[in-house]
Design a protein around this motif. Sequence first.
Motif, PDB file in Angstrom:
ATOM      1  N   HIS A   1       0.828  -1.225   0.000  1.00  0.00           N
ATOM      2  CA  HIS A   1       0.000   0.000   0.000  1.00  0.00           C
ATOM      3  C   HIS A   1       0.857   1.267   0.000  1.00  0.00           C
ATOM      4  O   HIS A   1       1.969   1.272   0.507  1.00  0.00           O
ATOM      5  N   HIS A   2       0.307   2.328  -0.554  1.00  0.00           N
ATOM      6  CA  HIS A   2       0.985   3.636  -0.563  1.00  0.00           C
ATOM      7  C   HIS A   2       1.210   4.136   0.867  1.00  0.00           C
ATOM      8  O   HIS A   2       0.279   4.105   1.678  1.00  0.00           O
ATOM      9  N   GLY A   3       2.412   4.577   1.155  1.00  0.00           N
ATOM     10  CA  GLY A   3       2.709   5.089   2.501  1.00  0.00           C
ATOM     11  C   GLY A   3       2.213   6.521   2.639  1.00  0.00           C
ATOM     12  O   GLY A   3       2.998   7.458   2.817  1.00  0.00           O
ATOM     13  N   ASP A   4       0.910   6.687   2.584  1.00  0.00           N
ATOM     14  CA  ASP A   4       0.308   8.037   2.508  1.00  0.00           C
ATOM     15  C   ASP A   4       0.524   8.851   3.778  1.00  0.00           C
ATOM     16  O   ASP A   4       0.778  10.056   3.715  1.00  0.00           O
ATOM     17  N   GLY A   5       0.441   8.206   4.948  1.00  0.00           N
ATOM     18  CA  GLY A   5       0.572   8.966   6.202  1.00  0.00           C
ATOM     19  C   GLY A   5       1.935   9.606   6.341  1.00  0.00           C
ATOM     20  O   GLY A   5       2.066  10.743   6.806  1.00  0.00           O
ATOM     21  N   VAL A   6       2.963   8.887   5.889  1.00  0.00           N
ATOM     22  CA  VAL A   6       4.335   9.416   5.999  1.00  0.00           C
ATOM     23  C   VAL A   6       4.558  10.482   4.929  1.00  0.00           C
ATOM     24  O   VAL A   6       5.079  11.562   5.182  1.00  0.00           O
ATOM     25  N   GLU A   7       4.083  10.189   3.717  1.00  0.00           N
ATOM     26  CA  GLU A   7       4.233  11.168   2.622  1.00  0.00           C
ATOM     27  C   GLU A   7       3.521  12.466   2.987  1.00  0.00           C
ATOM     28  O   GLU A   7       4.090  13.557   2.865  1.00  0.00           O
ATOM     29  N   ASP A   8       2.282  12.361   3.484  1.00  0.00           N
ATOM     30  CA  ASP A   8       1.530  13.576   3.851  1.00  0.00           C
ATOM     31  C   ASP A   8       2.285  14.411   4.880  1.00  0.00           C
ATOM     32  O   ASP A   8       2.355  15.629   4.785  1.00  0.00           O
ATOM     33  N   ALA A   9       2.865  13.727   5.855  1.00  0.00           N
ATOM     34  CA  ALA A   9       3.522  14.454   6.955  1.00  0.00           C
ATOM     35  C   ALA A   9       4.713  15.270   6.462  1.00  0.00           C
ATOM     36  O   ALA A   9       5.058  16.295   7.059  1.00  0.00           O
ATOM     37  N   PHE A  10       5.354  14.817   5.383  1.00  0.00           N
ATOM     38  CA  PHE A  10       6.601  15.465   4.944  1.00  0.00           C
ATOM     39  C   PHE A  10       6.543  15.988   3.501  1.00  0.00           C
ATOM     40  O   PHE A  10       7.574  16.284   2.908  1.00  0.00           O
ATOM     41  N   CYS A  11       5.332  16.129   2.932  1.00  0.00           N
ATOM     42  CA  CYS A  11       5.237  16.473   1.497  1.00  0.00           C
ATOM     43  C   CYS A  11       5.635  17.923   1.221  1.00  0.00           C
ATOM     44  O   CYS A  11       5.868  18.297   0.079  1.00  0.00           O
ATOM     45  N   THR A  12       5.747  18.742   2.275  1.00  0.00           N
ATOM     46  CA  THR A  12       6.100  20.156   2.022  1.00  0.00           C
ATOM     47  C   THR A  12       7.569  20.456   2.373  1.00  0.00           C
ATOM     48  O   THR A  12       7.983  21.606   2.339  1.00  0.00           O
ATOM     49  N   THR A  13       8.328  19.411   2.729  1.00  0.00           N
ATOM     50  CA  THR A  13       9.732  19.681   3.090  1.00  0.00           C
ATOM     51  C   THR A  13      10.681  18.901   2.187  1.00  0.00           C
ATOM     52  O   THR A  13      10.353  17.815   1.697  1.00  0.00           O
TER      53      THR A  13
END
Length: 411
Positions: free
Chosen positions: A205-217
Amino acid sequence: DSANKIDRYSVSNFTSKNCLTESTAVVPDTRETTAGKFTVCYIYSPDLIERCDELHKIPMRASMVHSLIEAYGLLRHMQVISPTKATLEDMKQFHSEDYLNFLGKIADEDDDNVDEEAHQYGLGYDCPVYKGVYNLACLVSGATLKAADLLISLQARIIINWFGGWHHAKRDSAAGFCYVNDIVMGIQRLRQRFDRVLYVDLDLHHGDGVEDAFCTTNKVLTVSVHKHSPGFFPGTGSVTDVGVGKGKYYSVNIPLHDGIKDEQFVPLVCRILAHVKDRYKPEVVVCQCGADGIAGDPMESFNLTPVALMKCIYLLLSWNLPIMLLGGGGYHHANTARCWAYITGGVLGRKLACEIPDHKFLMEYGPDYELQIEVGNMKNHNSIEFLKRVYKQVTENISHIVQQEEEKTIQ
Ligand SMILES: CC1(C)CN(C2CCCC2)C(=O)N1c1ccccc1/C=C/C(=O)NO
Ligand SMILES: [Zn+2]
């Protein structure tokens, strides 16, 4: 030079001998792994295992994983570290106070109007409310935070925590059977010492929770390879999902269809990781090794064997960076134990007997009682043209990653 390293990782260079001809499942030559030089730490405590065993979708899986690793005699080759529970303060670094207070409230059994509120926090259905959930949250978060502290204090270079890896949980809600996001907390902790963190998510599955947390850095680069098809959870993680603002091009997604096999998965993922390494020059790596893409999993999606995950991990280990290996999905419990025991052996550079050793859960490994997992014969929906297109789009995205000057880390 990592390009020719990739050749070393092309499938032909590794052969896991057929059990019938070999007494042990072959792992690459021990000189290939760095573990020989460094201590490998293994995060474990009876309490952590018992709490994870209670998870209703993976009952007893944690005990099976740990027992198989123990049965193969691998614990004596690692430093076994007991984790401390995360405090509310620790978890508030990522999760909202409201959400954490709600998890805490569930613990008090008298409060029965919990159900209406539960849904606003993503609880119910796939993340059922149950009394022990707050205690579970403290233990799984504490385990991955302990792993991060060991890397920060340079006490070890390779940390294994098969009881972490809950990559879907969001700041203020549970999701996809993940109650708290131990990975985000661990990466935040690592950022106190390391300027650039690479996160790799090998779960189905896509690691969405981790990506979301750091998508702006641009201080955390997330790479997720996953099944991406209409209606499949969580639905995010297309190749055009590259991150936003300062984080643009620092989210890398490798979307795949059903049926992918080792022979295609390994070169695709390893070549992309090599590009990321060259462009981003990470200082520390966190790798989620979810086993729900392994043949035989009830998810019935990918057609991988543990050898595929092992090869990707060997590439990461070859970089000689501090690294943390985490668990994740995996719903065929015996295959998940086989996969993570095999990886643990590979990291230690130790050959594992092909026959599952006698131990408490031996009967779960029938009828073959072997460590190897044979690929299934499901249809592969990943055409060569599709894979070439994904590779081209991903490498184009990565080419936008620019060299970064060292910056002060967050205090
Ligand atoms: C509830 C479980 C976790 C179990 N399961 C199968 C396995 C075997 C029979 C049901 C799912 O599809 N699940 C999910 C349900 C809704 C949303 C997400 C998931 C899984 C997430 C995951 O693995 N991320 O890495
Ligand atoms: Zn999964």
